[in-house]
Design a protein around this motif. Structure first.
Motif, PDB file in Angstrom:
ATOM      1  N   ARG A  18       0.897  -1.029   0.105  1.00 15.16           N
ATOM      2  CA  ARG A  18       0.074  -0.128  -0.069  1.00 15.16           C
ATOM      3  C   ARG A  18       0.823   1.234  -0.038  1.00 15.16           C
ATOM      4  N   MET A  19       1.960   1.240   0.837  1.00 15.50           N
ATOM      5  CA  MET A  19       2.833   2.378   0.586  1.00 15.50           C
ATOM      6  C   MET A  19       3.484   2.400  -0.888  1.00 15.50           C
ATOM      7  N   LEU A  20       3.562   1.584  -1.511  1.00 16.77           N
ATOM      8  CA  LEU A  20       3.920   1.815  -3.050  1.00 16.77           C
ATOM      9  C   LEU A  20       2.806   1.916  -3.831  1.00 16.77           C
ATOM     10  N   GLY A  21       1.725   2.088  -3.260  1.00 14.67           N
ATOM     11  CA  GLY A  21       0.481   2.551  -4.116  1.00 14.67           C
ATOM     12  C   GLY A  21      -0.239   1.684  -4.863  1.00 14.67           C
ATOM     13  N   LEU A  22      -0.124   0.120  -4.547  1.00 14.76           N
ATOM     14  CA  LEU A  22      -0.591  -0.746  -5.154  1.00 14.76           C
ATOM     15  C   LEU A  22      -1.760  -1.495  -4.442  1.00 14.76           C
ATOM     16  N   PRO A  23      -2.721  -1.875  -5.049  1.00  8.09           N
ATOM     17  CA  PRO A  23      -3.867  -2.645  -4.310  1.00  8.09           C
ATOM     18  C   PRO A  23      -3.207  -4.142  -3.696  1.00  8.09           C
ATOM     19  N   PHE A  24      -3.580  -4.378  -2.609  1.00 11.74           N
ATOM     20  CA  PHE A  24      -2.832  -5.678  -1.994  1.00 11.74           C
ATOM     21  C   PHE A  24      -3.853  -6.793  -2.480  1.00 11.74           C
ATOM     22  N   ASN A  25      -3.345  -7.862  -2.870  1.00 10.49           N
ATOM     23  CA  ASN A  25      -3.989  -8.865  -2.931  1.00 10.49           C
ATOM     24  C   ASN A  25      -3.257 -10.153  -1.940  1.00 10.49           C
ATOM     25  N   GLU A  26      -4.140 -10.850  -1.743  1.00  6.57           N
ATOM     26  CA  GLU A  26      -3.846 -12.128  -0.822  1.00  6.57           C
ATOM     27  C   GLU A  26      -2.677 -12.986  -1.666  1.00  6.57           C
ATOM     28  N   SER A  27      -1.507 -12.630  -1.574  1.00  2.77           N
ATOM     29  CA  SER A  27      -0.734 -13.710  -2.612  1.00  2.77           C
ATOM     30  C   SER A  27       0.744 -13.832  -1.746  1.00  2.77           C
ATOM     31  N   LEU A  28       1.248 -15.089  -2.010  1.00  2.00           N
ATOM     32  CA  LEU A  28       2.243 -15.488  -1.413  1.00  2.00           C
ATOM     33  C   LEU A  28       3.661 -14.766  -1.891  1.00  2.00           C
ATOM     34  N   ARG A  29       3.411 -14.359  -3.249  1.00  2.94           N
ATOM     35  CA  ARG A  29       4.467 -13.842  -3.884  1.00  2.94           C
ATOM     36  C   ARG A  29       5.519 -12.780  -3.272  1.00  2.94           C
ATOM     37  N   ILE A  30       4.652 -11.670  -2.473  1.00  3.37           N
ATOM     38  CA  ILE A  30       5.159 -10.686  -1.910  1.00  3.37           C
ATOM     39  C   ILE A  30       5.920 -10.968  -0.742  1.00  3.37           C
ATOM     40  N   GLU A  31       5.370 -12.102   0.136  1.00  6.78           N
ATOM     41  CA  GLU A  31       6.152 -12.566   1.263  1.00  6.78           C
ATOM     42  C   GLU A  31       7.265 -13.499   0.764  1.00  6.78           C
ATOM     43  N   GLU A  32       7.129 -14.225  -0.151  1.00  7.76           N
ATOM     44  CA  GLU A  32       8.339 -14.795  -0.646  1.00  7.76           C
ATOM     45  C   GLU A  32       9.481 -13.727  -1.097  1.00  7.76           C
ATOM     46  N   ALA A  33       9.118 -12.708  -1.463  1.00  5.75           N
ATOM     47  CA  ALA A  33      10.259 -11.978  -2.073  1.00  5.75           C
ATOM     48  C   ALA A  33      10.813 -11.273  -0.797  1.00  5.75           C
ATOM     49  N   LEU A  34      10.163 -11.200   0.526  1.00  3.95           N
ATOM     50  CA  LEU A  34      10.832 -10.612   1.609  1.00  3.95           C
ATOM     51  C   LEU A  34      11.269 -11.537   2.501  1.00  3.95           C
ATOM     52  N   THR A  35      11.271 -12.977   2.411  1.00  8.24           N
ATOM     53  CA  THR A  35      11.567 -13.903   3.407  1.00  8.24           C
ATOM     54  C   THR A  35      13.152 -14.533   2.939  1.00  8.24           C
ATOM     55  N   HIS A  36      13.836 -14.216   3.930  1.00 10.94           N
ATOM     56  CA  HIS A  36      15.175 -14.618   4.117  1.00 10.94           C
ATOM     57  C   HIS A  36      15.556 -16.314   4.070  1.00 10.94           C
ATOM     58  N   ARG A  37      16.606 -16.781   3.578  1.00  9.32           N
ATOM     59  CA  ARG A  37      16.738 -18.192   3.644  1.00  9.32           C
ATOM     60  C   ARG A  37      16.827 -18.777   4.995  1.00  9.32           C
ATOM     61  N   SER A  38      17.308 -17.787   5.896  1.00  9.82           N
ATOM     62  CA  SER A  38      17.253 -18.446   7.369  1.00  9.82           C
ATOM     63  C   SER A  38      15.805 -18.646   8.074  1.00  9.82           C
ATOM     64  N   ALA A  39      14.886 -17.607   7.615  1.00  9.81           N
ATOM     65  CA  ALA A  39      13.560 -17.849   8.159  1.00  9.81           C
ATOM     66  C   ALA A  39      12.624 -18.996   7.192  1.00  9.81           C
ATOM     67  N   SER A  40      13.018 -19.365   6.015  1.00  8.44           N
ATOM     68  CA  SER A  40      12.462 -20.244   5.434  1.00  8.44           C
ATOM     69  C   SER A  40      12.788 -21.619   6.119  1.00  8.44           C
ATOM     70  N   HIS A  41      13.688 -21.873   6.708  1.00  9.86           N
ATOM     71  CA  HIS A  41      14.090 -23.093   7.715  1.00  9.86           C
ATOM     72  C   HIS A  41      13.274 -23.293   8.914  1.00  9.86           C
ATOM     73  N   GLU A  42      13.266 -22.153   9.528  1.00 10.33           N
ATOM     74  CA  GLU A  42      12.890 -21.805  10.975  1.00 10.33           C
ATOM     75  C   GLU A  42      11.174 -21.904  10.788  1.00 10.33           C
ATOM     76  N   ARG A  43      10.598 -21.272   9.721  1.00 16.14           N
ATOM     77  CA  ARG A  43       9.093 -21.286   9.740  1.00 16.14           C
ATOM     78  C   ARG A  43       8.610 -22.607   9.208  1.00 16.14           C
ATOM     79  N   GLY A  44       9.149 -23.125   8.497  1.00 12.86           N
ATOM     80  CA  GLY A  44       8.889 -24.452   7.934  1.00 12.86           C
ATOM     81  C   GLY A  44       9.885 -25.530   8.150  1.00 12.86           C
ATOM     82  N   ARG A  45       9.504 -26.000   9.481  1.00 13.21           N
ATOM     83  CA  ARG A  45      10.401 -26.835   9.951  1.00 13.21           C
ATOM     84  C   ARG A  45      10.431 -28.343   9.187  1.00 13.21           C
TER      85      ARG A  45
END
Length: 335
Positions: A18-45
């Motif tokens: 929303r800060m970028l002026g875009l409508p938000f969609n429930e999409s995993l693409r944006i969260e995937e773009a912000l997720t570091h490799r260290s968090a991908s192992h901790e969150r998905g055990r």
């Protein structure tokens, strides 16, 4: 720069979109773009969740496309070299990291506990990579035109700074084609002495052994007019004995003759039938009777040595008159 929530809790992806002026969609693409490799192992055990690395690969191409297109449209009089110089600076890690900081992108990054504690949110390279993965997510979710409209304004400030620095820099001298120095004729291996006359030496050698003349011929000529390369060879008939390459025909021919003569001194001999030298005529044995000469008389082996002396009676009688007798005769005549 925004504050990261306590307990390593990043800001939501919806806030960023929303800060970028875009409508938000429930999409995993944006969260995937912000997720570091260290968090991908901790969150998905059991099964690690996707992280930004795959989208970063695509985002590098998306950023390159929209920035290069923007530069060509904004700067129609620039040469390819000038556009390339600005492009390489504006898509560098340093520039992309500065844009990510202005977006406060670090506060939206989803990190593991260890990466958060070590200060990865301020990591220069990680910020640039996350910006590229975000560009890819926007492209995938909203299309190329939307990605262009959203991202290009963030490049305006660094672009102006780059152009000002280029204008302040002294003009570069035009590039000149490299000039290849004329190769010198090979020198004799013995310092302080003139090189041997290899052409004369080879002619004598070829005539002596094969009855032919050694010739230096052009084999190949290549390269542009200001940087010619010549391949010259030494031939015996149609047989190539040695070749060399240089920037002039003379230099290449001299090198080929010198190399061949060194090989000859080391025992080289081409596989050719050698010239047979004429044999000296042998003296024909002739008998003395054919020449009309008298045969020498043979001395009997049984003859005694005194038998070979002449007879004493045949020798002349020598009379010796003393000087005293001569004087007495002269006195007698006077009286």
């Amino acid at each position: 720069m925004g504050e990261v929530r306590p307990g390593n809790t990043p800001k939501s992806a919806e806030t960023l979109i929303r800060m970028l002026g875009l409508p938000f969609n429930e999409s995993l693409r944006i969260e995937e773009a912000l997720t570091h490799r260290s968090a991908s192992h901790e969150r998905g055990r059991k099964k690690p969740i996707p992280n930004y690395e795959r989208l970063e690969f695509l985002g590098d191409r998306v950023v390159g496309l929209i920035v290069s297109e923007y530069l060509l449209n904004m700067w129609p009089q620039a040469t390819e070299g000038e556009v390339g110089q600005v492009f390489s600076t504006i898509v560098s890690t340093q520039t992309l990291a500065s844009i990510a900081r202005r977006m406060d992108l670090g506060s939206y990054m989803i990190l593991g506990k260890g990466s958060h504690s070590s200060g990865e949110r301020e990591n220069h390279s990680l910020l640039a990579d996350t910006f590229e993965s975000l560009a890819a997510a926007i492209y995938c979710e909203y299309g190329l035109e939307t990605a262009r409209q959203v991202l290009i304004p963030w490049f305006a400030q660094p672009l102006q700074e780059i152009l000002r620095s280029l204008e302040a820099a002294p003009p570069r001298e035009p590039r000149r084609p490299p000039v290849t120095p004329e190769p010198e004729a090979p020198r004799s291996r013995e310092r302080g002495r003139n090189p041997p006359n290899y052409k004369l030496l080879l002619q004598k050698w070829a005539q002596q052994h094969f009855g032919e003349t050694a010739e230096v011929r052009l084999i190949e000529e290549s390269g542009p007019s200001h940087q010619k390369r010549f391949v010259m060879g030494v031939f015996l008939g149609e047989l190539l004995l040695e070749q060399a390459t240089a920037g002039t025909k003379r230099g290449a021919g001299f090198a080929a003759m010198e190399n061949l003569w060194q090989k000859i001194e080391d025992g080289f001999m081409p596989d050719l039938p050698q010239r047979s030298l004429p044999k000296e005529p042998t003296a024909r044995e002739t008998s003395p009777t054919e020449t009309g000469e008298a045969l020498p008389q043979e001395i009997p082996a049984s003859a005694e040595s005194h038998d070979l002396l002449p007879d004493s009676s045949s020798l002349p009688v020598l009379t010796f008159v003393s000087e005293k007798n001569n004087r007495e005769e002269e006195k007698a005549v006077e009286t």
